[in-house]
Design a protein around this motif. Structure first.
Motif, mmCIF file in Angstrom:
data_model
loop_
_atom_site.group_PDB
_atom_site.id
_atom_site.type_symbol
_atom_site.label_atom_id
_atom_site.label_comp_id
_atom_site.label_asym_id
_atom_site.label_seq_id
_atom_site.Cartn_x
_atom_site.Cartn_y
_atom_site.Cartn_z
ATOM 1 N N HIS A 146 15.706 16.510 7.372
ATOM 2 C CA HIS A 146 16.662 16.221 6.247
ATOM 3 C C HIS A 146 15.333 15.428 5.240
ATOM 4 C CE1 HIS A 146 19.208 13.588 3.498
ATOM 5 N NE2 HIS A 146 20.021 14.432 4.083
ATOM 6 N N GLY A 147 14.573 14.820 5.557
ATOM 7 C CA GLY A 147 13.620 14.148 4.783
ATOM 8 C C GLY A 147 13.950 12.834 4.133
ATOM 9 N N GLY A 148 14.823 12.071 4.553
ATOM 10 C CA GLY A 148 15.301 10.797 4.181
ATOM 11 C C GLY A 148 16.492 10.248 4.714
ATOM 12 N N PRO A 149 16.961 9.169 4.241
ATOM 13 C CA PRO A 149 18.530 8.681 4.852
ATOM 14 C C PRO A 149 19.732 9.401 4.383
ATOM 15 C CG PRO A 149 17.503 7.208 3.352
ATOM 16 C CD PRO A 149 16.518 8.236 3.535
ATOM 17 N N LEU A 150 20.644 9.328 5.055
ATOM 18 C CA LEU A 150 21.943 10.116 4.237
ATOM 19 C C LEU A 150 22.724 9.052 3.516
ATOM 20 C CD1 LEU A 150 23.333 11.495 7.668
ATOM 21 C CD2 LEU A 150 22.583 12.950 5.730
ATOM 22 N N ALA A 151 22.432 7.720 3.608
ATOM 23 C CA ALA A 151 23.232 6.753 2.893
ATOM 24 C C ALA A 151 22.427 5.611 2.845
ATOM 25 C CB ALA A 151 24.546 6.579 3.208
ATOM 26 N N ALA A 152 22.635 4.597 2.017
ATOM 27 C CA ALA A 152 22.107 3.364 1.981
ATOM 28 C C ALA A 152 22.455 2.445 2.841
ATOM 29 C CB ALA A 152 22.208 2.660 0.631
ATOM 30 N N THR A 153 21.977 1.534 3.583
ATOM 31 C CA THR A 153 22.548 0.666 4.578
ATOM 32 C C THR A 153 23.366 -0.429 3.942
ATOM 33 O OG1 THR A 153 20.780 1.193 6.130
ATOM 34 C CG2 THR A 153 22.104 -0.923 6.307
ATOM 35 N N THR A 154 24.584 -0.608 4.462
ATOM 36 C CA THR A 154 25.601 -1.813 3.987
ATOM 37 C C THR A 154 26.091 -2.486 5.326
ATOM 38 O OG1 THR A 154 27.351 -0.293 3.817
ATOM 39 C CG2 THR A 154 25.900 -0.464 1.779
ATOM 40 N N ASP A 155 27.222 -3.298 4.906
ATOM 41 C CA ASP A 155 27.689 -3.901 6.161
ATOM 42 C C ASP A 155 28.283 -2.982 7.010
ATOM 43 O OD1 ASP A 155 26.613 -6.333 5.434
ATOM 44 O OD2 ASP A 155 28.524 -7.071 4.243
ATOM 45 N N GLN A 156 29.203 -1.754 6.315
ATOM 46 C CA GLN A 156 29.746 -0.682 7.196
ATOM 47 C C GLN A 156 29.194 0.535 7.255
ATOM 48 O OE1 GLN A 156 33.881 -1.375 4.783
ATOM 49 N NE2 GLN A 156 34.336 -0.256 6.481
ATOM 50 N N VAL A 157 28.031 0.694 6.543
ATOM 51 C CA VAL A 157 27.209 1.919 6.737
ATOM 52 C C VAL A 157 25.908 1.573 6.920
ATOM 53 C CG1 VAL A 157 26.160 4.254 5.877
ATOM 54 C CG2 VAL A 157 28.726 3.311 5.261
ATOM 55 N N ILE A 158 25.279 1.909 8.360
ATOM 56 C CA ILE A 158 24.020 1.803 8.857
ATOM 57 C C ILE A 158 23.268 3.061 9.277
ATOM 58 C CG2 ILE A 158 22.577 0.597 10.595
ATOM 59 C CD1 ILE A 158 24.994 -1.313 11.315
ATOM 60 N N ASP A 159 22.216 2.925 8.120
ATOM 61 C CA ASP A 159 21.245 4.017 8.451
ATOM 62 C C ASP A 159 20.309 4.039 9.649
ATOM 63 O OD1 ASP A 159 19.615 6.780 7.353
ATOM 64 O OD2 ASP A 159 18.096 5.187 7.286
ATOM 65 N N VAL A 160 20.424 5.001 10.486
ATOM 66 C CA VAL A 160 19.715 4.947 11.670
ATOM 67 C C VAL A 160 19.101 6.199 11.960
ATOM 68 C CG1 VAL A 160 21.628 3.338 13.014
ATOM 69 C CG2 VAL A 160 21.695 5.960 12.834
ATOM 70 N N THR A 161 18.470 6.791 10.482
ATOM 71 C CA THR A 161 17.762 8.049 10.771
ATOM 72 C C THR A 161 16.344 7.728 11.632
ATOM 73 O OG1 THR A 161 18.669 8.825 8.720
ATOM 74 C CG2 THR A 161 16.521 9.616 9.232
ATOM 75 N N ASP A 162 15.703 6.619 11.404
ATOM 76 C CA ASP A 162 14.440 6.431 11.958
ATOM 77 C C ASP A 162 14.584 5.629 13.266
ATOM 78 O OD1 ASP A 162 13.092 7.425 9.834
ATOM 79 O OD2 ASP A 162 12.986 5.490 8.702
ATOM 80 N N HIS A 163 15.816 5.505 13.922
ATOM 81 C CA HIS A 163 15.999 4.991 15.233
ATOM 82 C C HIS A 163 15.303 5.893 16.396
ATOM 83 C CE1 HIS A 163 17.475 3.478 19.046
ATOM 84 N NE2 HIS A 163 18.244 2.291 18.130
ATOM 85 N N PRO A 164 14.549 5.411 17.393
ATOM 86 C CA PRO A 164 13.723 6.375 18.052
ATOM 87 C C PRO A 164 14.766 7.158 19.146
ATOM 88 C CG PRO A 164 13.431 4.219 18.682
ATOM 89 C CD PRO A 164 14.093 4.054 17.418
ATOM 90 N N SER A 165 16.011 6.952 19.212
ATOM 91 C CA SER A 165 16.552 7.169 20.435
ATOM 92 C C SER A 165 17.898 7.567 20.031
ATOM 93 C CB SER A 165 16.521 6.250 21.753
ATOM 94 O OG SER A 165 17.290 6.990 22.472
ATOM 95 N N VAL A 166 18.443 8.918 19.868
ATOM 96 C CA VAL A 166 19.703 9.263 19.473
ATOM 97 C C VAL A 166 20.586 9.180 20.747
ATOM 98 C CG1 VAL A 166 19.270 11.846 20.347
ATOM 99 C CG2 VAL A 166 20.731 11.291 18.276
ATOM 100 N N GLU A 167 20.005 9.084 21.927
ATOM 101 C CA GLU A 167 20.993 8.931 22.995
ATOM 102 C C GLU A 167 21.505 7.445 23.036
ATOM 103 O OE1 GLU A 167 18.396 12.232 23.817
ATOM 104 O OE2 GLU A 167 17.730 10.063 23.321
#
Length: 742
Positions: free
Chosen positions: A582-603
């Protein structure tokens, strides 16, 4: 009185004006007026503005009788403004989705400051988007609002008017206005920031700053670039009229000289014959506004000296010398790379002459951030069931922190990397191995792939040019000939793999190793993961993980995740996970939306969630093993099918509810259909078809067969006897249910 007055001056931008105005009117925060100023444009700008005004009453058209330039056009818009806050937007730029909502929220949080500074990203005609390099200065940490003296680093940002929101009463009281000429933002932005009693920042990209291939004002060779001197005269005159601002003179001096150097150094600004005159005038301004004792960074002292002395020929000679040095360095770098490459090739050939080590295994995974996917699960199983084999993981240096401490780390392209490929008996990967790899007798290659295939793969992409790109299918079949084993999660996968990757390998229909964790994790693990993500207790967590769109050059989220979260209410949290391409986050992180694109484990993200929303991604087949609700959002099925192709229509046998629009998706969650009995029935049928072997021992079965040579691998636990860890929401419902029965 609207909250925002968005002022858009337009002149000869008919190709971009529609997109600009639409980006404002389509904002999720509708309390605005759009003041579009036609600066007597000779093209269709005026007509376009009038068309928008007819369509939307929030548009207020202003037509100037003669062309007056960007600054006066903005002033004409300000004269018509009635909003609490003024925002300026150039007519070839756009507001990002939800920008006004984020700005409104931040203004409310910080008590309606005089100025709010937000971020931008440059968007290029090639489709590339790059965020402002100085974004760290917009951190929201610390007290807010504040004064410029508390955070003087804001003066290091690009001095433009369109990355800020201004309280209209503050602007009117101080009498701020834009001058005419080029660089009109300079005598506006500095006085505004220096005078403001309260400033706040918003660490979010709110504007896409278009980098036009041609036609931008500042990218046009013209003597009007000399206007910059008059603009800085206005800045220092303002400081002179307000003695309390004298403290800013040294910093303003440095910013002026830096700015003059940029204009002089750029080849697309000054006419060639006027460059000497520009530097002479720069020398005059240097001496006029120089503040004694101003510290000058060592790297710019030569530039400052040349400006101070007005040495045009010397400056030109140094530029030519610097260009020659850069070219020489590039040539030397290429030669060194060529020499290094030749030495590594020789090293690899020599290593292939040495015996293969039966106690060595190398693992790598594409599309993961560090250590994960099927190779990650198999690497862990190797260490558990055959501890005599030393394992190594191939990853870039920045990903090494995610690799377990007992595993050797290898960087691609190093001598150790080629040694491992040449001498390790077991090579495990989820995509294509290094094409330079020469498979040796005695080596065993295990190809895990990356999940159950829904979209077309392998040789089926020959008729899908949008998806296959520059794939060399001859190289692909040569790669397949290196495989000894291919993992398969189910009968569907086996039939697809053996057809689209034809070869002499053995298919191991043993299940998906990366899904073992779903049967092994505990409720304590789920709680720990949710706490690490900052998810509040009692929240309903939705993991949103869409796949890549081959028919789009630039990827974007088909959903307005902030709108979805707001409509569902504060109890819902969305984890947004972008595809690795994708090349970047899907949305900016807020209280209700958390960008986890760079989290190491999808599991781990799957374990933390209560439900999955996806489209055509293989994650649905993995997530089904958790026996938690899945919603398919397929709003572009026809386009996706035309570009990529699928092996079956997921809407005909889905793992849960199906939505075809954003509002329909919201309704599915709002009504409870996502976790209803019909969704459970669909999920049960889906699990029966695609999850027959994922009982938590898939990796062990692979290791016992491939390494230990066992034919009687562990039997499979039937679906009905499996007990994956429940989500916190499901556990809560069960607890309440037991309470009622008692």
């Amino acid at each position: 009185m609207p909250r925002f007055s968005v002022i858009v001056p337009a002149y000869k931008v008919q190709a971009y004006l529609h997109e600009c105005l639409e980006s404002v009117l389509s904002q999720s925060y509708p309390d605005l007026e759009l003041i579009a100023v036609d600066d007597c444009s000779p093209d269709a700008c005026g007509a376009i503005i009038d068309e928008f005004a007819v369509r939307d009453p929030r548009v207020r058209p202003v037509h100037l009788a003669e062309n007056r330039g960007l600054g006066p056009a903005r002033n004409a818009g300000m004269a018509e403004a009635t909003g609490d806050y003024l925002l300026f937007l150039d007519s070839d730029d756009t507001l990002t989705p939800d920008a006004l909502h984020a700005i409104a929220d931040r203004l409310k949080e910080t008590g309606d400051p005089d100025v709010l500074v937000y971020d931008y990203a440059r968007t290029f005609w090639t489709g590339e988007t790059i965020r402002n390099e100085a974004a760290d200065r917009l951190s929201e940490d610390g007290p807010a609002p504040f004064r410029l003296a508390d955070r003087p680093g804001l003066l290091r940002l690009l001095m433009v008017a369109w990355n800020k929101a201004y309280r209209r009463e503050f602007v009117a009281e101080e009498g701020f206005a834009f001058p005419s000429g080029y660089y009109e933002d300079t005598p506006w932005t500095y006085p505004v920031l220096m005078t403001a009693e309260s400033i706040a920042t918003l660490d979010r990209v709110c504007v896409h700053y278009r980098q036009r291939r041609r036609g931008g004002i500042l990218g046009t060779v013209s003597p009007r670039h000399f206007d910059i001197f008059e603009q800085y005269d206005r800045v220092f005159a303002y400081v002179g009229q307000n003695p309390e601002l004298a403290r800013w003179r040294p910093l303003l001096f440095r910013r002026m000289v830096d700015h003059l150097i940029v204009v002089f150094a750029r080849r697309d600004r000054l006419p060639r014959r006027s460059r000497a005159a520009f530097l002479r005038k720069a020398r005059t301004h240097y001496r006029r506004y120089h503040a004694p004792g101003v510290p000058v960074p060592a790297r710019t002292r030569v530039h400052y000296a040349l400006v101070r002395l007005g040495l045009h020929r010397t400056y030109h000679a140094l530029q030519l010398t610097a260009a020659l040095v850069r070219r020489t360095a590039k040539l030397a770098n290429r030669l060194l790379k060529g020499l290094r490459s030749a030495l590594l090739r020789l090293h690899y050939r020599l290593q292939r002459c040495l015996p293969v080590r039966a106690d060595r295994a190398v693992f790598a995974a594409e599309g993961v951030r560090g250590h994960g996917c099927h190779p990650g699960a198999l690497e862990q199983a190797f260490r558990t069931h055959v501890p005599g084999i030393r394992t190594a993981w191939i990853a870039e240096a920045e990903q090494h922190a995610a690799v377990p401490t007992g595993t050797r780390r290898l960087r691609p392209g190093t001598a150790a990397y080629w040694t491992a490929l040449a001498r390790s008996k077991y090579l495990v990967h989820n995509a294509e191995l290094d094409r330079r790899l020469v498979k040796r007798p005695g080596q065993i290659v295990v190809q895990t792939r990356r999940g159950t295939p829904l979209k077309h793969m392998g040789l089926d992409l020959r008729e899908r040019p949008a998806a296959s790109g520059d794939t060399d299918f001859d190289e692909l079949v040569d790669e397949v000939d290196k495989w000894d084993y291919v993992l398969s999660a189910n009968r569907h996968s086996t039939l697809i793999w053996e057809r689209v990757y034809p070869g002499g390998y053995t298919t191991l229909e043993y299940g998906s190793p990366r899904n073992d964790v779903f049967q092994q994790a505990t409720s304590a693990d789920v709680t720990r993961i949710r706490e690490s993500l900052g998810i509040p207790e009692g929240a309903v967590v939705i993991l949103y993980a869409p796949t890549h769109r081959d028919y789009r050059r630039t990827q974007r989220s088909p959903l307005d995740l902030h709108r979805v979260a707001r409509r569902l209410g504060p109890r819902h949290v969305v984890l947004a996970r972008a595809h690795h391409r994708h090349g970047g986050p899907l949305a900016a992180t807020t209280d209700q939306v958390i960008d986890v694109t760079d989290h190491p484990s999808v599991e781990s993200l799957c374990l933390a969630s209560d439900a999955l929303v996806t489209d055509y991604s293989a994650i649905m087949f993995d997530y089904a093993n958790l026996d938690r609700p899945i919603v398919i959002h397929a709003d572009d099925r026809e386009a996706y099918e035309a570009a990529r192709g699928t092996y079956f229509d997921v809407r005909s046998c889905p793992p849960g509810a199906v939505s075809r629009s954003e509002d329909e998706l919201i309704d599915i969650f709002a009504t409870g259909h996502w976790c209803g009995s019909r969704s459970a029935q669909l999920r049960s049928a889906f699990r029966t078809r695609f999850c027959p072997y994922d009982d938590g021992r898939a990796a062990e079965r692979v290791v016992r067969h491939v390494v230990l040579g066992e034919t009687g691998v562990p039997s499979v636990v039937p679906l009905g006897n499996r007990h994956p860890v429940p989500s916190p929401r499901a556990s809560e419902r069960r607890s309440h249910g037991r309470g009622v029965r008692v």
